[in-house]
Write a protein that holds these residues in place. Sequence first.
Motif, short mmCIF file in Angstrom:
data_model
loop_
_atom_site.label_atom_id
_atom_site.label_comp_id
_atom_site.label_asym_id
_atom_site.label_seq_id
_atom_site.Cartn_x
_atom_site.Cartn_y
_atom_site.Cartn_z
N PHE A 81 8.05 2.64 9.07
CA PHE A 81 7.46 2.96 10.15
C PHE A 81 6.55 2.94 9.51
CE2 PHE A 81 5.55 7.16 12.16
CZ PHE A 81 6.52 6.79 13.37
N THR A 82 5.28 3.45 9.20
CA THR A 82 4.00 3.61 8.71
C THR A 82 3.41 1.85 8.90
OG1 THR A 82 3.71 5.15 6.91
CG2 THR A 82 1.58 3.45 7.04
N ALA A 83 3.71 1.26 8.34
CA ALA A 83 3.74 -0.19 8.77
C ALA A 83 4.09 -0.90 10.27
CB ALA A 83 4.68 -1.61 8.29
N ARG A 84 5.07 0.31 11.15
CA ARG A 84 5.55 0.02 12.76
C ARG A 84 3.83 0.73 12.90
NH1 ARG A 84 10.84 1.38 12.10
NH2 ARG A 84 10.40 2.96 13.27
N VAL A 85 3.27 1.41 12.54
CA VAL A 85 2.35 2.33 13.37
C VAL A 85 1.35 2.52 13.36
CG1 VAL A 85 4.43 4.32 14.08
CG2 VAL A 85 3.04 5.05 12.28
N ALA A 86 0.70 2.70 12.19
CA ALA A 86 -0.45 2.15 11.37
C ALA A 86 -1.22 1.26 11.51
CB ALA A 86 -0.35 2.26 10.32
N ARG A 87 -2.31 2.03 12.55
CA ARG A 87 -3.92 0.62 12.78
C ARG A 87 -4.66 1.36 12.35
NH1 ARG A 87 0.13 -1.09 13.07
NH2 ARG A 87 1.12 -1.38 15.25
N LEU A 88 -5.57 -0.23 11.84
CA LEU A 88 -7.13 0.91 11.17
C LEU A 88 -8.43 1.34 11.74
CD1 LEU A 88 -9.05 -0.13 8.45
CD2 LEU A 88 -9.58 -2.10 9.76
N ASP A 89 -7.96 1.02 13.23
CA ASP A 89 -9.07 1.58 14.30
C ASP A 89 -8.76 2.91 13.90
OD1 ASP A 89 -6.56 1.03 15.23
OD2 ASP A 89 -7.82 0.38 17.38
N ALA A 90 -7.49 3.52 14.51
CA ALA A 90 -7.14 4.41 14.32
C ALA A 90 -7.40 5.43 13.22
CB ALA A 90 -5.87 5.11 15.06
N VAL A 91 -7.24 4.78 12.14
CA VAL A 91 -7.43 5.59 11.06
C VAL A 91 -8.55 5.95 10.56
CG1 VAL A 91 -7.71 4.93 8.67
CG2 VAL A 91 -5.49 4.99 9.49
N GLU A 92 -9.50 4.70 10.77
CA GLU A 92 -11.42 5.16 10.64
C GLU A 92 -11.71 5.75 11.54
OE1 GLU A 92 -12.85 0.80 9.61
OE2 GLU A 92 -12.33 0.51 11.11
N ALA A 93 -10.75 6.27 12.90
CA ALA A 93 -11.48 6.89 14.08
C ALA A 93 -11.31 8.57 13.33
CB ALA A 93 -11.12 6.76 15.10
#
Length: 340
Positions: free
Chosen positions: A226-238
């Motif tokens: 699930f995390t591999a599908r939804v996680a994105r670096l730009d979203a985490v940084e924001a």
Amino acid sequence: MKRILIAAFAVAAVGGVALQAAAWGNTGHRLIGVAAVRGLPAEMPAFLRTPGAASEVGELSREPDRTKGGGQPHDRERDTAHFIDLDDTAHVMNAAGPSIDALPRLKSEYDAALIAAGLDVDDAGYLPYAIQDGYQQLVRDFATWRVLNAAEARESDPGKRAWYREDRLRREALILRDMGYLGHYVGDGSQPHHTTIHYNGWNRDTPNPEGFTTSRQTHGAFEGAFTARVARLDAVEAAMAAPRLDGFDLRARVPAYLKTTLAEVLPFYRLEKAGGFVESDARGGAFVTARLAAGASELRDLYILAWRDSADDSIGWPAVKVAEVEAGTADPWLAMYGED
């Protein structure tokens, strides 16, 4: 022992990917490490503020999982570093265990307290100590680098200057490695399942009035596929928080961080019950992003604080003060190269 057995049995094939109930998956740990390094300020050494360093720390943040399976005592001493099983009142295992707010200073004392309470040391986990140990190691790394860097810049002897440079480069490689190891445990500390007795489905030996899932696939499915599908670096940084660097006390900061994660256990299970972790539900993606951002924020802060702490350290044998070497008032050659 139960964590290791469950990790062995709770392996699910989802899209052909093996999911272990042991830590954030590869994606989660990579993103936490990369985001933390990309968030470092200009006060940090230049070799850390590069795309290559961020990528390297991201990869090395997976290392404590990749080195499993070496045999005993290697595995037993390391596998229980990834978690701490807290009950709903933040006591280790149950009310007889120590409170997260009153942990003994030493891991050996912690083990003794667990045994005295009739609790299994291996079941409890020792994540707070792994984070503290990783932080203290990084302070020592940075202190050594400061001395080597200052000495290299001032040394007039070509042979000594060449050795300082070579040792500085060795230390830079070690720093990246140790940043990765610290990153792994700080990352584990942002995953709610790593802070709770409800670590893989709701604990079947405790009351379950809201009817939460007890599936042994819960942990791995969440942090892996699930995390591999939804996680994105730009979203985490924001989503990362502003740095919190004032009034730092390592022994207070680590439990507070883990308690913040523990508070997300109930929201996780409520969201899971509501169907929030199916592929098309944005609520689950937001939960993952928030947890990864919490890990990356804490890790970034610990990197900065370790760098600052290193300025007041002493290093080598015979020990030299970092501040004196950086000021040019002490010669660190014997402390760094050795008297013999």
